[in-house]
Scaffold this motif. Sequence first.
Motif, PDB file in Angstrom:
ATOM      1  N   SER A 168     -10.960 -20.485 -26.445  1.00  0.00           N
ATOM      2  CA  SER A 168     -10.618 -20.709 -28.108  1.00  0.00           C
ATOM      3  C   SER A 168     -11.532 -20.112 -28.719  1.00  0.00           C
ATOM      4  CB  SER A 168     -11.424 -22.924 -27.716  1.00  0.00           C
ATOM      5  OG  SER A 168     -10.831 -23.371 -27.385  1.00  0.00           O
ATOM      6  N   PHE A 169     -12.593 -19.781 -28.003  1.00  0.00           N
ATOM      7  CA  PHE A 169     -13.134 -18.876 -28.903  1.00  0.00           C
ATOM      8  C   PHE A 169     -12.750 -17.020 -29.827  1.00  0.00           C
ATOM      9  CE2 PHE A 169     -17.463 -21.121 -27.717  1.00  0.00           C
ATOM     10  CZ  PHE A 169     -17.381 -21.297 -28.057  1.00  0.00           C
ATOM     11  N   THR A 170     -12.308 -17.185 -28.842  1.00  0.00           N
ATOM     12  CA  THR A 170     -11.520 -15.759 -28.700  1.00  0.00           C
ATOM     13  C   THR A 170     -10.289 -15.897 -29.642  1.00  0.00           C
ATOM     14  OG1 THR A 170     -10.716 -15.972 -26.513  1.00  0.00           O
ATOM     15  CG2 THR A 170     -12.717 -15.013 -26.371  1.00  0.00           C
ATOM     16  N   SER A 171      -8.845 -17.115 -29.586  1.00  0.00           N
ATOM     17  CA  SER A 171      -8.084 -16.666 -30.390  1.00  0.00           C
ATOM     18  C   SER A 171      -8.872 -16.948 -31.615  1.00  0.00           C
ATOM     19  CB  SER A 171      -7.627 -18.490 -29.900  1.00  0.00           C
ATOM     20  OG  SER A 171      -7.573 -18.473 -28.834  1.00  0.00           O
ATOM     21  N   LEU A 172     -10.013 -17.703 -32.326  1.00  0.00           N
ATOM     22  CA  LEU A 172     -10.662 -18.238 -32.774  1.00  0.00           C
ATOM     23  C   LEU A 172     -11.237 -16.795 -33.620  1.00  0.00           C
ATOM     24  CD1 LEU A 172     -11.842 -20.214 -35.198  1.00  0.00           C
ATOM     25  CD2 LEU A 172     -13.682 -19.681 -34.063  1.00  0.00           C
ATOM     26  N   ALA A 173     -11.634 -15.842 -33.013  1.00  0.00           N
ATOM     27  CA  ALA A 173     -11.627 -14.137 -32.848  1.00  0.00           C
ATOM     28  C   ALA A 173     -10.343 -13.290 -34.137  1.00  0.00           C
ATOM     29  CB  ALA A 173     -12.291 -13.594 -32.068  1.00  0.00           C
ATOM     30  N   SER A 174      -9.620 -13.975 -33.387  1.00  0.00           N
ATOM     31  CA  SER A 174      -8.486 -12.947 -33.141  1.00  0.00           C
ATOM     32  C   SER A 174      -7.627 -13.499 -34.644  1.00  0.00           C
ATOM     33  CB  SER A 174      -7.228 -12.884 -31.524  1.00  0.00           C
ATOM     34  OG  SER A 174      -7.318 -14.022 -31.626  1.00  0.00           O
ATOM     35  N   GLU A 175      -7.690 -14.802 -35.259  1.00  0.00           N
ATOM     36  CA  GLU A 175      -6.826 -15.765 -35.428  1.00  0.00           C
ATOM     37  C   GLU A 175      -7.726 -14.975 -37.336  1.00  0.00           C
ATOM     38  OE1 GLU A 175      -5.278 -19.132 -34.770  1.00  0.00           O
ATOM     39  OE2 GLU A 175      -4.435 -18.490 -33.439  1.00  0.00           O
ATOM     40  N   SER A 176      -9.398 -15.007 -37.141  1.00  0.00           N
ATOM     41  CA  SER A 176     -10.109 -14.928 -37.977  1.00  0.00           C
ATOM     42  C   SER A 176     -10.378 -15.948 -38.891  1.00  0.00           C
ATOM     43  CB  SER A 176      -9.695 -13.632 -38.833  1.00  0.00           C
ATOM     44  OG  SER A 176      -9.596 -12.570 -37.778  1.00  0.00           O
ATOM     45  N   THR A 177      -8.980 -17.181 -38.498  1.00  0.00           N
ATOM     46  CA  THR A 177      -9.689 -18.808 -39.663  1.00  0.00           C
ATOM     47  C   THR A 177     -10.155 -19.523 -38.850  1.00  0.00           C
ATOM     48  OG1 THR A 177      -7.250 -18.664 -39.079  1.00  0.00           O
ATOM     49  CG2 THR A 177      -8.064 -17.792 -40.719  1.00  0.00           C
ATOM     50  N   PHE A 178     -11.090 -20.326 -38.736  1.00  0.00           N
ATOM     51  CA  PHE A 178     -10.683 -21.493 -38.398  1.00  0.00           C
ATOM     52  C   PHE A 178     -10.390 -22.953 -37.697  1.00  0.00           C
ATOM     53  CE2 PHE A 178     -13.296 -25.748 -38.186  1.00  0.00           C
ATOM     54  CZ  PHE A 178     -14.338 -25.543 -36.439  1.00  0.00           C
ATOM     55  N   SER A 179     -10.084 -23.235 -36.753  1.00  0.00           N
ATOM     56  CA  SER A 179      -9.144 -24.391 -36.678  1.00  0.00           C
ATOM     57  C   SER A 179     -10.110 -25.553 -35.757  1.00  0.00           C
ATOM     58  CB  SER A 179      -7.696 -23.949 -36.294  1.00  0.00           C
ATOM     59  OG  SER A 179      -6.454 -25.171 -35.938  1.00  0.00           O
ATOM     60  N   TRP A 180      -9.126 -26.319 -36.352  1.00  0.00           N
ATOM     61  CA  TRP A 180      -9.866 -28.005 -35.605  1.00  0.00           C
ATOM     62  C   TRP A 180      -9.593 -28.218 -34.750  1.00  0.00           C
ATOM     63  CZ3 TRP A 180     -15.127 -29.272 -35.780  1.00  0.00           C
ATOM     64  CH2 TRP A 180     -15.679 -29.976 -37.482  1.00  0.00           C
ATOM     65  N   ASN A 181      -8.339 -27.901 -34.385  1.00  0.00           N
ATOM     66  CA  ASN A 181      -7.320 -28.002 -33.382  1.00  0.00           C
ATOM     67  C   ASN A 181      -8.049 -27.237 -32.345  1.00  0.00           C
ATOM     68  OD1 ASN A 181      -5.445 -29.220 -34.370  1.00  0.00           O
ATOM     69  ND2 ASN A 181      -4.313 -28.043 -35.112  1.00  0.00           N
ATOM     70  N   HIS A 182      -8.573 -25.695 -32.652  1.00  0.00           N
ATOM     71  CA  HIS A 182      -8.989 -25.323 -30.755  1.00  0.00           C
ATOM     72  C   HIS A 182     -10.576 -26.208 -30.451  1.00  0.00           C
ATOM     73  CE1 HIS A 182      -8.191 -21.802 -33.592  1.00  0.00           C
ATOM     74  NE2 HIS A 182      -7.270 -21.791 -32.492  1.00  0.00           N
ATOM     75  N   LEU A 183     -10.832 -26.807 -31.327  1.00  0.00           N
ATOM     76  CA  LEU A 183     -12.102 -27.922 -30.844  1.00  0.00           C
ATOM     77  C   LEU A 183     -11.246 -28.409 -29.684  1.00  0.00           C
ATOM     78  CD1 LEU A 183     -14.875 -27.789 -33.516  1.00  0.00           C
ATOM     79  CD2 LEU A 183     -14.290 -26.379 -31.331  1.00  0.00           C
ATOM     80  N   VAL A 184     -10.825 -29.497 -30.513  1.00  0.00           N
ATOM     81  CA  VAL A 184     -10.225 -30.248 -29.660  1.00  0.00           C
ATOM     82  C   VAL A 184      -9.057 -30.290 -28.876  1.00  0.00           C
ATOM     83  CG1 VAL A 184      -8.643 -32.150 -30.837  1.00  0.00           C
ATOM     84  CG2 VAL A 184      -9.372 -31.643 -32.097  1.00  0.00           C
ATOM     85  N   SER A 347     -13.566  -8.354 -19.748  1.00  0.00           N
ATOM     86  CA  SER A 347     -13.051  -7.038 -20.121  1.00  0.00           C
ATOM     87  C   SER A 347     -11.503  -7.542 -21.246  1.00  0.00           C
ATOM     88  CB  SER A 347     -12.328  -5.812 -19.339  1.00  0.00           C
ATOM     89  OG  SER A 347     -11.826  -6.775 -18.366  1.00  0.00           O
ATOM     90  N   VAL A 348     -11.971  -8.517 -21.109  1.00  0.00           N
ATOM     91  CA  VAL A 348     -10.533  -9.871 -21.812  1.00  0.00           C
ATOM     92  C   VAL A 348     -11.071  -9.269 -23.932  1.00  0.00           C
ATOM     93  CG1 VAL A 348      -9.585 -11.638 -23.066  1.00  0.00           C
ATOM     94  CG2 VAL A 348      -9.623 -11.385 -20.790  1.00  0.00           C
TER      95      VAL A 348
END
Length: 387
Positions: A168-184, A347-348
């Motif tokens: 979830s955190f790496t997806s957030l970093a790569s997209e540079s936008t916050f989405s509540w879906n990542h936490l849900v 290393s991801v």
Amino acid sequence: MLLSIGLILIIGMIFGELFKKLGLPSLIGMLLCGILLGPSVFNFLDTSILNISADIRKIALIIILTRAGLNLSIEDLKKVGRPAFLMCFVPACFEILGMVIAAPIFLGMDLLDSLILGSVIAAVSPAVVVPKMLKLMEERAGTKKGIPQLIMAGASVDDVFVIALFTSFTSLASESTFSWNHLVNVPISIVSGILGGILVGMLIAWIFKKWELNRMMKIIMVLGCSLLMVSLEDKSGLPFASLIGVMSMGTALQRKSEVDATLLSKDYSKMWIAGEIFLFVLVGAEIDLQYALTLGFAPIFLILAVLLFRMAGVFICLLKTNLNMKERLFCMIAYCPKATVQAAIGSVPLAMGLTCGQSVLTVAVLSILITAPLGAFAIDKTYQKLL
């Protein structure tokens, strides 16, 4: 590539055995072997093997989690109850919180980078903990209160919980936008992974009863299903924690067909011998020594600081239990070693091109080098006195 594979297996095994004779975990020797063989020192490994190292490391992680699932007794876990559930996520959350506080101080990281680093470091190592707890169970040390079962179960689920957060955190970093879906999606992926793994495990148990398969065919069946579940998560993008599914599959199979699970566990133990070598040699090859040296002692202080948070989390999980202070102290010690997950995902972020990538990898490798030998040594030297 064949030359690289030969070097990894032979030299990795030799280094591992040398360190074992010195009373240290063999994985430390394998890590150092990877550093020497990798681009930072002698550069003996072909780029083709380094390009697929992430896939190889994931297979190794699948092997050890399947083995953990095959050895996990739900009955023993029920005896432990609430603490086992809390150990699955509370210590990891405490350690991530510690990283959020300490990483900006020691490494100058921002909040999101600290969360990514925390989710890499926070996982306890099945590679170190599972074999040690199995040994304690064989010697019946602490088994009356379910201490080895508690630690082994918590360590296995803890890894998958942390990996789900990491994704979830790496997806957030790569997209540079916050989405509540990542936490849900975190709890959804964990629940779907558990249910999916149970269904697959029950199906495998049914097939084993209906068809006469030899042991090798059963290994192929279980490993193939594991790889399909991981591929489902990678390709579909659905909230499905495949690694917890892999462990749940092993547990379901163990409940439905205990004899098959026992035999498969022995076979997976043999497979892990090669998997462990590949996992730790390849992650050692990823480390950039020059960059690591520029960080100085800051990562070491950071690792030690967040370990205190983890130990505090373990202590809180064990409040209002029948464990005495010595037994609680042992649980706090046994829940510290890092290795498998750090090697598999360290290393991801670098491969994703994140700015924190090299720092995350460096701290991940250092956490293995520091906590794996100290943790393994502490478990061996204290369990007879504390349990």
